[in-house]
Design a protein around this motif. Sequence first.
Motif, mmCIF file in Angstrom:
data_model
loop_
_atom_site.group_PDB
_atom_site.id
_atom_site.type_symbol
_atom_site.label_atom_id
_atom_site.label_comp_id
_atom_site.label_asym_id
_atom_site.label_seq_id
_atom_site.Cartn_x
_atom_site.Cartn_y
_atom_site.Cartn_z
ATOM 1 N N THR A 50 18.142 1.447 4.109
ATOM 2 C CA THR A 50 17.509 2.662 3.610
ATOM 3 C C THR A 50 16.121 2.339 3.060
ATOM 4 N N ILE A 51 15.251 3.350 3.083
ATOM 5 C CA ILE A 51 13.869 3.207 2.625
ATOM 6 C C ILE A 51 13.654 4.116 1.416
ATOM 7 N N HIS A 52 13.009 3.582 0.383
ATOM 8 C CA HIS A 52 12.816 4.321 -0.859
ATOM 9 C C HIS A 52 11.365 4.224 -1.323
ATOM 10 N N GLU B 44 0.817 -1.217 0.000
ATOM 11 C CA GLU B 44 0.000 0.000 0.000
ATOM 12 C C GLU B 44 0.856 1.276 0.000
ATOM 13 N N GLU B 45 1.885 1.285 0.863
ATOM 14 C CA GLU B 45 2.710 2.496 0.967
ATOM 15 C C GLU B 45 3.822 2.533 -0.080
ATOM 16 N N ARG B 46 3.993 1.423 -0.806
ATOM 17 C CA ARG B 46 4.947 1.314 -1.913
ATOM 18 C C ARG B 46 6.388 1.628 -1.509
ATOM 19 N N LEU B 47 6.759 1.208 -0.300
ATOM 20 C CA LEU B 47 8.128 1.412 0.154
ATOM 21 C C LEU B 47 9.019 0.265 -0.330
ATOM 22 N N LEU B 48 10.279 0.588 -0.587
ATOM 23 C CA LEU B 48 11.305 -0.411 -0.879
ATOM 24 C C LEU B 48 12.306 -0.378 0.260
ATOM 25 N N LEU B 49 12.592 -1.524 0.842
ATOM 26 C CA LEU B 49 13.527 -1.613 1.964
ATOM 27 C C LEU B 49 14.827 -2.230 1.458
ATOM 28 N N SER B 50 15.910 -1.472 1.550
ATOM 29 C CA SER B 50 17.211 -1.943 1.063
ATOM 30 C C SER B 50 18.159 -2.140 2.243
#
Length: 306
Positions: free
Chosen positions: A242-244, A211-217
């Motif tokens: 990092t969060i993108h 839903e929030e469309r976050l990418l966790l690296s």
Amino acid sequence: MANMSGLSKTERAGCTNLLKLLSKADLLSLCDTVTNKMIVVENATEATETILSFSKNAEELLRRKKVSREVIFKYLVKEGVAMSPNSEKHQMVRRTLELWSSGKAVVGESRQAETNEIRQRPSTVMASVSTDMKDEVGFDPQVLGQQFCQWFFQLINSQNPSLAQQPQDWGPQHFWPDVKLRLLSRTGSEQMEEFLGAELVNLRLLALTREERLLLSPNLEPHGLKVLASPHGLVLVAVAGTIHRDTACLGIFEQVFGLIRSPLENNSWKIKFVNLKIRGQDALGGTEVAAPALTYNSAELQLLCS
């Protein structure tokens, strides 16, 4: 059409997956550049085939202006490759070429085959890892931590619609029934959320990416990953990253997982608790976030073990 391509089969399949991340306008523009506008294409499929046919090699294609640093980063995230989002483009190009030459990229039909295999596995965390380790007296917790993070973040990122990827087998089966999630976010104001139970924890974590469309690296270098094993069978995995969202870096996270084996499910590892701290860019005060380090020390992690 003369085929000038010097791409290997793996590179061709990898470039195909990477080009899918370009907008149609950028893809058509790239096709014009590669062919000097000598060939007119009608759709994205034709454009992709033409670009691949007229690219002398993979490096030349990756260095094209339309194949931006952000596109390559997004591709590497899809492939489960940990890479600092602040890396220079030439570093990302080199890492992508290394991935393709290693044969570890999941490309073409093999991506669907891997997805099918994931769906057919037992519904437990890291079945393959636990099979390798369940009979070992002195397994290496650090290895478990590395493999768990690669598995977890590839799995949760696959739920993000912006990656246009087949979602992998996420669900409450990866958690203990009484799992607890504590989510502390500092993005403007400070907010604490707590969730208890596999279904609620599963849904809240899923919402971050779907839903929030976050990418966790995650940062899997030594300063970004710590693993502790208690004598009672609990393994703590703490990781920073990092969060993108799309091409923007929104901040950093620190996540601590408590893992315990399930003797009733082939001794597979399942998640007992998750502590997640998120700090937005405004809470960082301009701090460098290329490869964030953990702020937890060993004493604090030992307290979580007790």
